[in-house]
Design a protein around this motif. Structure first.
Motif, mmCIF file in Angstrom:
data_model
loop_
_atom_site.group_PDB
_atom_site.id
_atom_site.type_symbol
_atom_site.label_atom_id
_atom_site.label_comp_id
_atom_site.label_asym_id
_atom_site.label_seq_id
_atom_site.Cartn_x
_atom_site.Cartn_y
_atom_site.Cartn_z
ATOM 1 N N ALA B 6 14.263 7.995 -60.247
ATOM 2 C CA ALA B 6 13.110 8.549 -60.961
ATOM 3 C C ALA B 6 13.433 8.703 -62.446
ATOM 4 C CB ALA B 6 12.738 9.881 -60.355
ATOM 5 N N LYS B 7 14.682 9.072 -62.750
ATOM 6 C CA LYS B 7 15.082 9.203 -64.154
ATOM 7 C C LYS B 7 15.006 7.834 -64.852
ATOM 8 C CE LYS B 7 19.424 9.319 -65.552
ATOM 9 N NZ LYS B 7 20.817 9.736 -65.692
ATOM 10 N N ASN B 8 15.522 6.847 -64.153
ATOM 11 C CA ASN B 8 15.504 5.498 -64.722
ATOM 12 C C ASN B 8 14.089 5.021 -65.013
ATOM 13 O OD1 ASN B 8 18.009 4.446 -65.085
ATOM 14 N ND2 ASN B 8 17.584 2.641 -63.864
ATOM 15 N N PHE B 9 13.209 5.415 -64.117
ATOM 16 C CA PHE B 9 11.849 4.917 -64.203
ATOM 17 C C PHE B 9 11.103 5.461 -65.414
ATOM 18 C CE2 PHE B 9 7.502 4.428 -62.284
ATOM 19 C CZ PHE B 9 7.512 3.053 -62.398
ATOM 20 N N LYS B 10 11.666 6.528 -66.007
ATOM 21 C CA LYS B 10 11.041 7.057 -67.217
ATOM 22 C C LYS B 10 11.295 6.166 -68.428
ATOM 23 C CE LYS B 10 11.453 11.904 -65.928
ATOM 24 N NZ LYS B 10 12.327 13.056 -66.139
ATOM 25 N N ASP B 93 21.512 4.863 -67.931
ATOM 26 C CA ASP B 93 20.888 4.076 -66.873
ATOM 27 C C ASP B 93 21.726 4.166 -65.603
ATOM 28 O OD1 ASP B 93 18.955 1.246 -66.684
ATOM 29 O OD2 ASP B 93 20.487 1.639 -65.167
ATOM 30 N N GLN B 94 21.127 4.659 -64.540
ATOM 31 C CA GLN B 94 21.875 4.910 -63.315
ATOM 32 C C GLN B 94 22.427 3.626 -62.686
ATOM 33 O OE1 GLN B 94 23.038 7.536 -62.152
ATOM 34 N NE2 GLN B 94 23.853 6.644 -60.262
ATOM 35 N N TYR B 95 21.640 2.578 -62.707
ATOM 36 C CA TYR B 95 22.112 1.330 -62.091
ATOM 37 C C TYR B 95 23.329 0.792 -62.831
ATOM 38 C CZ TYR B 95 17.714 1.469 -59.582
ATOM 39 O OH TYR B 95 16.683 1.851 -58.787
ATOM 40 N N ILE B 96 23.315 0.950 -64.147
ATOM 41 C CA ILE B 96 24.452 0.480 -64.934
ATOM 42 C C ILE B 96 25.658 1.373 -64.668
ATOM 43 C CG2 ILE B 96 25.303 0.055 -67.280
ATOM 44 C CD1 ILE B 96 22.323 -0.491 -68.022
ATOM 45 N N GLU B 97 25.421 2.687 -64.650
ATOM 46 C CA GLU B 97 26.535 3.620 -64.367
ATOM 47 C C GLU B 97 27.157 3.322 -63.011
ATOM 48 O OE1 GLU B 97 25.174 7.622 -64.720
ATOM 49 O OE2 GLU B 97 24.952 7.482 -66.897
ATOM 50 N N GLU B 98 26.287 3.099 -62.013
ATOM 51 C CA GLU B 98 26.785 2.796 -60.663
ATOM 52 C C GLU B 98 27.621 1.524 -60.672
ATOM 53 O OE1 GLU B 98 26.671 4.180 -57.607
ATOM 54 O OE2 GLU B 98 25.896 5.976 -58.568
ATOM 55 N N ASN B 99 27.131 0.546 -61.395
ATOM 56 C CA ASN B 99 27.846 -0.733 -61.450
ATOM 57 C C ASN B 99 29.227 -0.546 -62.065
ATOM 58 O OD1 ASN B 99 28.762 -3.186 -62.988
ATOM 59 N ND2 ASN B 99 27.096 -4.129 -61.819
ATOM 60 N N LEU B 100 29.267 0.157 -63.197
ATOM 61 C CA LEU B 100 30.535 0.279 -63.913
ATOM 62 C C LEU B 100 31.547 1.123 -63.138
ATOM 63 C CD1 LEU B 100 29.313 0.632 -67.616
ATOM 64 C CD2 LEU B 100 29.762 -1.416 -66.291
ATOM 65 N N ASP B 188 14.991 -15.122 -52.213
ATOM 66 C CA ASP B 188 14.960 -13.850 -51.481
ATOM 67 C C ASP B 188 15.895 -12.771 -52.030
ATOM 68 O OD1 ASP B 188 13.001 -14.474 -49.723
ATOM 69 O OD2 ASP B 188 14.359 -15.346 -48.254
ATOM 70 N N THR B 189 16.401 -12.942 -53.242
ATOM 71 C CA THR B 189 17.282 -11.918 -53.803
ATOM 72 C C THR B 189 16.467 -10.836 -54.520
ATOM 73 O OG1 THR B 189 19.143 -13.405 -54.068
ATOM 74 C CG2 THR B 189 19.075 -11.521 -55.540
ATOM 75 N N LYS B 190 16.924 -9.591 -54.314
ATOM 76 C CA LYS B 190 16.418 -8.501 -55.153
ATOM 77 C C LYS B 190 17.509 -8.216 -56.174
ATOM 78 C CE LYS B 190 13.432 -6.248 -51.818
ATOM 79 N NZ LYS B 190 13.138 -5.042 -51.075
ATOM 80 N N GLN B 191 17.171 -8.228 -57.415
ATOM 81 C CA GLN B 191 18.219 -8.163 -58.432
ATOM 82 C C GLN B 191 17.860 -7.234 -59.588
ATOM 83 O OE1 GLN B 191 20.037 -11.882 -60.139
ATOM 84 N NE2 GLN B 191 18.899 -11.247 -61.952
ATOM 85 N N ILE B 192 18.867 -6.458 -59.988
ATOM 86 C CA ILE B 192 18.776 -5.754 -61.275
ATOM 87 C C ILE B 192 19.857 -6.377 -62.145
ATOM 88 C CG2 ILE B 192 18.994 -3.553 -62.495
ATOM 89 C CD1 ILE B 192 18.250 -2.203 -59.804
ATOM 90 N N TYR B 193 19.462 -6.842 -63.295
ATOM 91 C CA TYR B 193 20.410 -7.554 -64.154
ATOM 92 C C TYR B 193 20.390 -6.902 -65.533
ATOM 93 C CZ TYR B 193 22.425 -11.491 -66.787
ATOM 94 O OH TYR B 193 23.205 -12.280 -67.591
#
Lengths: 245, 384
Positions: B6-10, B93-100, B188-193
């Motif tokens: 939800a934070k990211n979505f802002k 960005d949570q997705y980036i934090e998670e990745n790193l 069929d991939t779901k991707q955040i890049y």
């Protein structure tokens, strides 16, 4: 070759052409003249098969068959060609690729093998030279960034390569300088023979000094009001259209 | 995780994509080790299910180094951590934090000083494992050192249904030129890049991204032009034929005077697909004599396809040259009639027009071999 019978046509319910009758035999050269907005280009587009026009009545018989149900590409396969007054630019489509695709499409419709790329390049360059364009032209995109004169010359090159039987020239002379009119006319004359028929739409008598027509027709308000020989074009240039009205 | 999404979505760059679309991005997938012998071509770097398989001779001969990122950071190779710290945008960005924090795959590719490569380098990333309920964190750092000239073809083959969270970072050091071409097959991939690039003095990044054949894609690109002569040429192409959702955000920050950016992005959207283009070129206050150009052209082929286009310029200096434009329309019927009047059938005429539309993007690719290969791939993909 072409019989236009009582043709009434236009856009939606509105008529632009009213009861046109015209017979063109093989080898004949016809000229259509008339004031602006009188339906000359509409007639050309309807013959070429543009689908946003509706034929309300009458028929177009080409080589003894009605062509009203044929698509633009099918008409081209049958040998109908229109040189456009305003050829559309298609950035990114290479001139040579476009023309080879067109030539091969027509060959395929006649069950002929595709032309070899090397043979086509040679042929294309020959035609470019004949019409006075440089070979670098083959690297450009279709009509993209062409001058008015280059567009009209490119239309004639297409005619020479596609080898049609019925050729509609829609104001091919407009936008051309005197030298270019001579060069383009020479290209058209070299293409004329007893099997080819022409309809030239024009406002000026000038090009008729090079292309000797068999018939001249005057079109007003969507109908042919007068027909004659080359002398009619000379008379129109002197007197305008008022005397016919 | 839901709160964090939800934070990211802002964020502005998440304007066109709903957090619920990535609800499967909760648990991280663990790769199974599978031995597979793949012999790379001379110029190939192959990563297979997260494992660096092997490198071709050309890679070794040119002293191109490939490290595990953890190893590079712990051994302080090329002060890599200092370079990573220069990126600031990703910290919220949570997705980036998670990745790193939790990357499954993480490699650091170093191209040494004065390296002028005549041939392209191919990074082939093949992922066969994975599923639609767990996600994979993939991270690659590219470091192009001073006075180098490198072309990278990045081929991503993500087979079967996957959820992938990617962070790629790229440093282009002084007087260097880096060209990256992304070619992917991700049915069929779901991707955040997320892609970050720092471009330094008198250096150029040419970045080409061709996105086709995916399910759900959220791309964010952050380009920083840091010094005089920093230049970015960004070319993008999305082609969606089915129900794909593509969301592209591109942010180019001009952080110094005499920096140049040129962005050209095209979208073809058919059927019920949804594509978004949101670009922001920011010229900061003291960045005079900079140039920023944005061009966006889109073709919409069906009544139910949607395209959002939002090209923005933020300019805080009056000594700059900038332009932006966006146009969305259907195939030009006059052009179709022209081609058909020359004997070309309707389907082929449409094909020619679509090819001409995408050729403008492909022709920006300097490497002719890659350009030809991509043209062929797209010609086959575009068959109506």
């Amino acid at each position: 070759m072409l019989k236009i019978k009582n043709l009434t046509a236009g856009i939606d319910d509105k008529n632009i052409l009213n009861n046109i009758n015209l017979n063109i035999n093989s080898g004949e050269f016809h000229v259509i003249m008339g004031t602006n907005g009188t339906g000359k280009s509409t007639l050309g587009h309807i013959l070429a098969g543009k689908d946003n026009y509706n034929v309300h009545s009458g028929d177009i018989i080409y080589k003894d068959k009605s062509i009203l149900d044929l698509s633009p590409d099918e008409r081209a396969h049958e040998g109908i060609f229109m040189s456009f007054q305003y050829p559309v630019s298609i950035p990114g489509v290479n001139t040579m690729h476009f023309l080879r695709t067109a030539v091969n499409s027509i060959r395929k419709s006649k069950n002929l093998d595709e032309i070899e790329p090397g043979d086509f390049i040679k042929l294309f360059k020959e035609k470019l030279e004949l019409i006075g364009l440089k070979s670098e032209f083959s690297k450009r995109s279709v009509n993209d960034g062409f001058s008015g004169g280059e567009k009209k010359r490119f239309e004639i090159i297409q005619m020479l390569l596609l080898n049609p039987d019925l050729i509609i020239l829609d104001e091919t002379d407009s936008g051309l300088d005197i030298d270019a009119i001579r060069i383009v006319s020479n290209g058209i004359n070299a293409f004329r023979n007893k099997n080819k028929s022409f309809i030239l739409i024009t406002h000026y008598n000038r090009i008729l000094n090079y292309l000797k027509p068999d018939f001249v027709h005057v079109m007003l308000n969507g109908t042919i009001v007068k027909s004659g020989g080359k002398e009619l074009a000379v008379e129109l240039e002197e007197k305008g259209y008022e005397w016919i009205k | 995780m839901d709160k964090i999404i939800a934070k990211n979505f802002k964020f502005e760059n998440w304007k066109y994509t709903k957090s619920s679309q990535f609800k499967t991005f909760k648990n991280i997938f663990s790769f199974n080790k599978v031995e597979k012998k793949i012999i790379p071509k001379n110029n190939e770097i192959i990563i297979y299910n997260g494992q660096l398989i092997n490198n071709g001779d050309y890679i070794v001969k040119n002293n191109i180094k490939i490290y595990n990122i953890d190893e590079a950071i712990s051994q302080k190779i090329n002060q890599i951590q200092d370079k990573i710290n220069q990126f600031s945008s990703f910290k919220n960005d949570q997705y980036i934090e998670e990745n790193l924090k939790n990357y499954n795959i993480g490699y650091y590719l170093y191209f040494p000083k004065n390296l002028i490569l005549k041939d392209k380098i191919v990074i082939k990333n093949i992922i066969e494992q994975g599923n639609e309920t767990e996600y994979i964190n993939l991270r690659i750092l590219i470091d192009c050192d001073e006075n180098s000239k490198v072309t990278i073809l990045s081929e991503e083959e993500f087979l079967n249904k996957k959820c992938i969270n990617i962070v790629n970072q790229c440093f282009v050091n002084n007087n260097s030129s880096l060209e990256i071409i992304n070619k992917s097959n991700k049915t069929d991939t779901k991707q955040i890049y997320n892609f970050f690039s720092l471009i330094n003095y008198n250096s150029t990044l040419k970045y080409h991204t061709i996105d086709i054949n995916s399910n759900l894609v959220k791309n964010n690109y952050f380009i920083d032009l840091n010094s005089p002569g920093s230049t970015c040429l960004f070319n993008g192409l999305n082609i969606s034929k089915h129900k794909e959702h593509f969301d592209n955000y591109i942010e180019i920050n001009h952080k110094h005077s005499k920096t140049i950016s040129n962005l050209n992005y095209k979208i073809i959207a058919d059927h019920k697909s949804k594509s978004n283009f949101f670009a922001k070129s920011i010229i900061h206050e003291k960045c005079s004599e900079s140039q920023a150009y944005q061009k966006n052209n889109n073709l919409i082929l069906s009544d139910k396809a949607k395209i959002n286009a939002n090209p923005q310029l933020e300019i805080y200096n009056d000594d700059v040259q900038c332009s932006h434009g966006s146009a969305t329309g259907q195939i030009d019927e006059e052009a179709i009639f022209y081609l058909r009047s020359r004997g070309i059938k309707l389907d082929l005429a449409k094909q020619l027009i679509l090819n001409s539309f995408i050729n403008e993007i492909l022709e920006e690719i300097q490497n002719i071999e890659i350009q030809k290969d991509l043209k062929e791939t797209l010609d086959n993909y575009m068959v109506l």
